[in-house]
Design a protein around this motif. Sequence first.
Motif, short mmCIF file in Angstrom:
data_model
loop_
_atom_site.label_atom_id
_atom_site.label_comp_id
_atom_site.label_asym_id
_atom_site.label_seq_id
_atom_site.Cartn_x
_atom_site.Cartn_y
_atom_site.Cartn_z
N PHE B 99 0.86 -1.01 0.11
CA PHE B 99 0.19 0.14 0.04
C PHE B 99 1.02 1.15 -0.13
N ASP B 100 0.92 1.96 -1.20
CA ASP B 100 1.76 3.04 -1.20
C ASP B 100 1.25 4.32 -0.80
N VAL B 101 1.79 4.97 0.48
CA VAL B 101 1.21 5.84 0.97
C VAL B 101 1.63 7.14 0.13
N ALA B 102 2.52 7.01 -0.83
CA ALA B 102 2.93 8.30 -1.67
C ALA B 102 1.98 8.45 -2.69
N GLY B 103 1.14 7.55 -3.06
CA GLY B 103 0.54 7.68 -4.16
C GLY B 103 -0.61 8.77 -4.02
N THR B 104 -0.85 9.42 -5.19
CA THR B 104 -1.55 10.23 -5.48
C THR B 104 -3.24 10.32 -5.65
N SER B 105 -3.35 8.96 -6.02
CA SER B 105 -4.73 8.49 -6.65
C SER B 105 -5.80 8.70 -5.51
N TYR B 107 -7.95 6.68 -4.68
CA TYR B 107 -8.06 5.62 -3.59
C TYR B 107 -6.92 5.87 -2.59
N VAL B 108 -5.78 6.12 -2.67
CA VAL B 108 -4.89 6.15 -1.58
C VAL B 108 -5.31 7.37 -0.80
N GLN B 109 -5.57 8.56 -1.26
CA GLN B 109 -5.84 9.59 -0.15
C GLN B 109 -7.05 9.18 0.54
N THR B 110 -8.18 8.50 -0.09
CA THR B 110 -9.07 8.32 0.84
C THR B 110 -9.08 7.32 1.96
N ILE B 111 -8.08 6.37 1.49
CA ILE B 111 -7.67 5.29 2.50
C ILE B 111 -6.85 5.86 3.63
N LEU B 112 -5.91 6.66 3.14
CA LEU B 112 -4.95 7.54 4.11
C LEU B 112 -5.78 8.35 5.15
#
Lengths: 268, 1086
Positions: B99-105, B107-112
């Motif tokens: 799980f890539d915390v650096a992602g900008t998608s 999905y990543v933002q929401t999950i973070l």
Amino acid sequence: MADLAAASTLLGQLQTAFSSGDLATCKQLLGRLKLEMTKMPALPPVYQQSANTQQQLELARQVLELAVLLAVRQCDEAAFERNYAQLRVYFSDARGMLPPSGQEGALTGLHLLRLLVANRIAEFHSELEVVPPEVQATPEVAQVVQLEQWLMEGAYNKVLAARASAASDYTRHFLDQLSSTVREEVASCSERAYESLSVADAASVLMLGGEAEVEAYAREHGWEVSGGRIAFHKRGDSADGGADGTAPPAVDLIGHCLNYAREIERIV
Amino acid sequence: MAAAMVAAPPPPTTSAGHVLALLDEDDDALKLHALQLLDASVQDFWFQIASSIGAIEALFEDEEFGHRQLAALVASKVFYHLGDLDDALSYALGAGPLFDVAGTSEYVQTILARCIDTYVEQRVAEAEGHGDAAAPDARLVAIVERLFARCFSDGQYEQAVGVALESRRLDQLEAAITRSADPVKTLKYALDVSQRLVVSRDFRNQVLRLVVNQYEKVAQPDFGAICQCMMVLDDADEVANILFRLLGGSEDEALLAYQIAFDLVDAELQAFMAKVNSRLDTLAPAPAAPAAAEGAAPAEGEQHMETDQPAEAAPAEEEASPFAKRLAVFKTVISGDVPTELERQFLARHNHADLQILKNIRASVEPRNSVCHSATVFANSVMHCGTTVDAFLRENLDWLKKATNWAKFGATAGLGVIHRGNVGKSRAIMAPYLPSAPGGSTPSPYSEGGALYALGLIHTSHGQGVRQFLLDSLRTTQHEVIQHGACLGLGVAALGTGDEEAFEDIKNVLYMDNAVAGEAAGLSLGLLCAGSGTEKAAELLAYAHETQHEKIIRGVAVSLALIQYGREEEAEGMIEQMTSELDPILRYGGMFVIGLAYCGTSNNAAIQKLLHFAVSDVSNDVRRAAVMNLGYVLASTPEQCPKIVSLLAESYNPHVRYGAAMAVGIACAGTGLREAVALLEPLIKDSVDFVQQGALIAMALVLVEQPEARVKPLRAHIDRLYGNKGAEVMTRMGAVMAAGILDCGGRNATIGLRSRSGHFRRTAVLGLTLFSQYWYWYPLSYCIALAVQPSALIGVDASLRAPKAFQVVSNCRASQFAYAAPVKVDDKKDKAKLPTAVLSTTARAKARAAKKSKDAAKDAGAGGEAAKEAGGAEAMETDKPAAAKVAEGEKKEGEEAAVEKKEPEPTSFTADNPARVAPAQRRFISFPEGQRYAPIRAAPSGFVVLRDTQPDAGEAEYLFEEEKPAAAPAAPSTDEAAPAAAPPAAGAGSGDEPPPPEPFEQPGSSLQAERTMSGTEWWRGVTDKGKTEIPGAEATELRSAQWQIERDAPEGVQQQLEQGDKEAEQVEAYRDKQDPDYHPSKEKEG
């Protein structure tokens, strides 16, 4: 490139083994081929463009076609479904990238037949919708469509007769299953239609070979065989009670309606 | 053909079915391949994959499968698309490093975000010690840690600070600060955010400690910020240490120390400053010097600061200890003497209160209507708050005499408001009214009590000077009214000091169980222990249960709220107890406990509690208080308040509407927020009188010192109301009070609940709380003076004097924040009212003066002299010549008509030191380069300590000094009439302010003997006369004393009022007959 060459060799071996009927070798070769295929970038859904894209696709299609046929030979339903799912993309999405395959009609027909046999009529029709017309015109597919129509009409005898004129071994395998499906249908109809039936009549209705077969079949279904007659039990399942003559509870319904009317009157 | 096919673009993918089929293969490599393909295409085919999610979940569950994390990632994405964030998060956690915390998608933002929310929730639950709260999932922690790491590597330190604060990770907060490229900026951000957003008081204090520690490690620490933190933490020792170091440092550092002292004093925490002061004493190497300086300070008052400054500096130089000199100077700041004095000077010299407004009100409010009468006195006091201008009172002595009993108490207290901050002369000013005044005949306890209260108001937050005197007065009297005044005075003067001795004395008064004295004693105890959350609160509450007097219960209930000010969670016990009381008065107090304990925190739980009571309590008083207190809780986010109370403002219950109006008034005080005005506008025209009253007052609170264009409609509405005999008394009272608040402090002050550095001023908040009690007890309305904050920018140099050669630029049009144009004299109106309202010679003189000033306005050329004659006081109250003012007013009126024709106004203007900076004007302020004086800190308002960049450029000119001789002759010419009887203050006064009321002539032949009575004793004279000459007066007093006490039963009050009016009419008629000079025809001649 090397991969493709190695895969082609494997495919050759697989074809040989398949035609010689060595199923174990086939299965093993197929596994290796599938692994090779994971390394081919041109395959869906990636479709990476390269010089031998078409060869890769073609090879993959051949492998999967063989895999489907192999599954039929092995009578492995799950494998058939799985492999056909993998193959189908070559008949749909990737269709435009490949020269037409000689096997397409036969395999599509098998697939549809399998759906028919499994009584998955809805899927059958939705699948049929996406089959391109030229494929629908092939005799294999046309035959399956015909079968489906008979089945729907209730012309079970024609369905059973079709088995005799099966086009290929693969089709025959499914048609065997189809006849047993049809026989089940007939049996369930008979249960409703007759109180009892003589064994000889039953043999002809159910299209079974002889009295022994009828008796065995009757045992499977829990029918009583006594004195040359089969007595069908009225099953306790009153799910469709209307069928066994009980009138709808008219008086109750009328009572309810009047009651509602009175209540509404009172509220207003 | 093959080539053409190769070149063909890849077909669109319509299905992931074939990939999903791979999942059913036996070979793990194929499954892995499938998962990889799915991972890449999940955003397109999640709906297809969702039907096979079982297979993917099974893969994740399969211990033997080598790529479970990939399976988890795919599953997480599918659940995300399905909108099931909890499952998505738990699978994302299962995905571990994939799980890539650096992602900008998205999905990543929401999950973070979900991840952080969950983590924060768990951390808070853990920190608050909910028994079953387990430690957060280690995987969750891992993700948050990675997030921190990423923030650090990306330089997003502010984000890291935010997350650290929310999740209560002090270690990460520290890391964020130390690792950031600009630690000072990050620290500032952390400080700001922690003040605004951290809900838990304990944790906030921990953060502050950490921030302070970090601040000290920085190369160039911001001592101002550190000291602010320390003040919040109540760590006087550390502040003293820092200041001590600074004072011993370079010249600039010393200036910084002064600046910090000014900022600290601005927060008005008396007890804290006293602690700092005493700590400094123990630190000082040569205690003799400061002690001497300190001894001089209280005795000489502002003289010491103004005139004796050079003289005092001389001996210090002889000692050749620059440090001692600095310390002495510094102490004048920290004791509050210099700031108070400078502010007073500012208010006095820039006073722009429009006397004509008051005159109009006075003329149109019938004097027999005591409610409006005392409201007018209140309006005058607030309008002139801190300006020391009592011209209106002196011009209208006869009219003022109509105030009796508690109204007299209030009127005397009003003097304290007018002279607020005049610490040096407080005793002299109030001397004629105080109990132990020499030569006093039979004094009225009401004016005595009022005078004690007034003393307290003058010494707000600088109570050392009068504490002993008030205490003695309290001990020596047994009269309930005097006790009342002394208690209130003591409470206001010693606000928040926790003075043990005073506490015991006042408690004794409370336990005497006298309703009038007990109420004030209760409030006073609350004021003494304000914000301390002391244990004694329980004792008070127990007494509230015992006593039978509702007034005492109410006093104690409100005082408990004062005690719990700012205690937040610590007050929960008290809140719980008080809100579940059966007595509605205690629940009423409970609402105030919630409001004040969570003042300015926007705490959700508190808001919910208040809203609950606002709609569910059975008592109207409690509901009103609940809504009103929303204003305190939301004071830090004024823009939220109108939104939250908007529904309540449409309630069917008028008490709730009133509460909503006041809530907006409190939360948005001085902001001029448009939403607030929009919410109040319909309430001003409400069908219920007291709702109109509340809305008018709230509107005035909101619009105080706003650009005149915005205030105009309100002024017009007020004008229509107070003279409207058809309007309800309550409405008219509200209108008059609003008029006063709108022009508070001579139009140079605002209602400021926050200090310039953004902290809440406890004194101001509590003052406003007491003000809101005017509903039950009018004299408490004068406590609004505590919340009045001069809107000045005063530059001072190292000698703490204001140099003339300092200017600031305001980047806006001068007219935008200009004073309101003076009201035109409506001659007809005056004439119509005067004959019935005013009978004395003073009134005749006034009518003459009014006429003359009107003539003067017509003839602008000769205006100067005429205007001076018309109102000596007017000439004195401004530093501009009166003629110029008249001319200016004339010009402005002309301009209104032909504003388009004029050339466009310049977009900026310069203002001289001290500059008036309205709150909305602050953002336009800038400091031009190249001046002789440069600010240590470029604050747009308040005190700015200046560095003299050209110390050799000769002696600087200072403000407030050379003008003194000019001010002295400006004293009224009538002074000559009775020089012998002039009050002591006039003699001692340095002339930089108007002396107390001058002698006046008592009309009527029977009073010839009193002809030369000192003007300052007018009050007493009035009383005596009333007692000796009018037998019925005694009875009138007794009866009319009742109407003010409780306002709970308006009908009864109304009757009493009418009765009181009738009697007053008789008195009036009787007195008229006594006046031999009186004849209706003479009025016309005059």
